[in-house]
Enzyme design. Structure first.
Site, PDB file in Angstrom:
ATOM      1  N   CYS A 136       0.825  -1.206   0.000  1.00 25.20           N
ATOM      2  CA  CYS A 136       0.000   0.000   0.000  1.00 25.20           C
ATOM      3  C   CYS A 136       0.866   1.265   0.000  1.00 25.20           C
ATOM      4  O   CYS A 136       1.449   1.598  -1.018  1.00 25.20           O
ATOM      5  CB  CYS A 136      -0.997  -0.020   1.157  1.00 25.20           C
ATOM      6  N   HIS A 236      -3.929  -4.605   0.535  1.00 21.53           N
ATOM      7  CA  HIS A 236      -3.507  -5.029   1.875  1.00 21.53           C
ATOM      8  C   HIS A 236      -3.698  -6.535   2.051  1.00 21.53           C
ATOM      9  O   HIS A 236      -4.704  -6.984   2.610  1.00 21.53           O
ATOM     10  CB  HIS A 236      -4.314  -4.294   2.950  1.00 21.53           C
ATOM     11  N   GLU A 238      -2.314  -8.202   4.171  1.00 24.51           N
ATOM     12  CA  GLU A 238      -2.130  -8.483   5.602  1.00 24.51           C
ATOM     13  C   GLU A 238      -3.350  -8.127   6.444  1.00 24.51           C
ATOM     14  O   GLU A 238      -3.316  -8.291   7.682  1.00 24.51           O
ATOM     15  CB  GLU A 238      -0.886  -7.748   6.122  1.00 24.51           C
TER      16      GLU A 238
END
Length: 259
Positions: A136, A236, A238
């Site tokens: 990001c 993202h 994660e």
């Protein structure tokens, strides 16, 4: 003058020394809500857990870009690879945005010193030919560091972020370039990603190649023309509500870059 200390290049020379991965993001900035900082900590922790799960003897090294305590060159020397994580907008002065357009940037959380540190981290990591992954904001920092620019505000509503009354997160598809590293990582020409951003790549740095795009045409991932061990994604992987296999696949790719 402060005492100068010698920086020793980090090498996992025996079974007792873990592989150290530097992970940079801004921790607990004074000008953002605690909930925002907590979210960044959660994303970083989830990334670190994935590294350990897929890599075994790995030591995530969390570096506060706001107060790193050492130079970018020292961080790179002390790690086997570098990850630049998500966070606030990049200061518009770093990519030459006209001052009359600065109000388009969400200045909450913006830190010129953190940006300068991570921009230098990009240059030092590439110079050392060590693996570099951007997530990001990490992609945006890499693009700016190498001479690219950003769209300060992509608008609202978009597919990249939930409406103002939502939680900020959105899911959308991205198309992966045939033959790219990402296509090999995921084994697919299209995947669904977890997204939360209001800025994006505008002019792409000359040394970068776009390897994934969103349905609206925005750049979603880049690779470097000369450095095969550099990769950055706009989404993202994660996020706790995302597809963890996507995160694990990226961490596996990163850890295999120096074996």
């Amino acid at each position: 003058m402060p005492e100068q200390t010698e920086v020793t290049e980090y090498r996992p020379v025996c079974e007792y020394r873990p592989v150290r991965i530097a992970m940079s993001y801004v921790m607990d900035a004074a000008n953002v809500p605690v909930s925002y900082s907590d979210e960044l900590h959660g994303l970083a922790a989830h990334t670190g857990r994935s590294l350990i799960e897929v890599g075994g003897h790995v030591q995530p090294w969390f570096v506060d870009a706001l107060k790193p305590g050492r130079s970018a060159s020292e961080v790179v020397a002390g790690a086997e690879a570098v990850i630049i994580l998500g966070g606030a907008d990049v200061h518009p002065g770093f990519y030459g945005l006209e001052r009359e357009r600065w109000p388009e940037v969400d200045l909450a959380g913006v830190s010129a010193s953190a940006d300068a540190f991570e921009i230098e981290l990009v240059h030092e990591t590439l110079a050392a030919n060590k693996p570099l992954l951007g997530i990001c904001r990490g992609l945006q920092i890499i693009n700016v560091a190498l001479g690219g620019t950003l769209i300060p505000e992509i608008g609202n509503p978009t597919i990249h972020k939930s409406p103002p009354d939502g939680d900020g997160w959105a899911d959308h598809s991205v198309s992966l370039t045939a033959g790219s590293t990402l296509e090999r990582i995921y084994g697919s020409a299209e995947i669904t990603v977890r997204s939360a951003h209001h800025q994006a790549v505008d002019a792409l740095a000359a040394d970068l190649v776009p390897v994934a795009t969103a349905p609206d045409g925005l750049v979603e991932a880049v690779e470097h023309r000369q450095h095969s061990r550099m990769l950055a994604v706009q989404w993202h992987p994660e996020d706790l509500n995302g597809d963890k296999t996507h995160l694990d696949a990226l961490m596996t790719w990163l850890l295999r870059r120096f074996h």
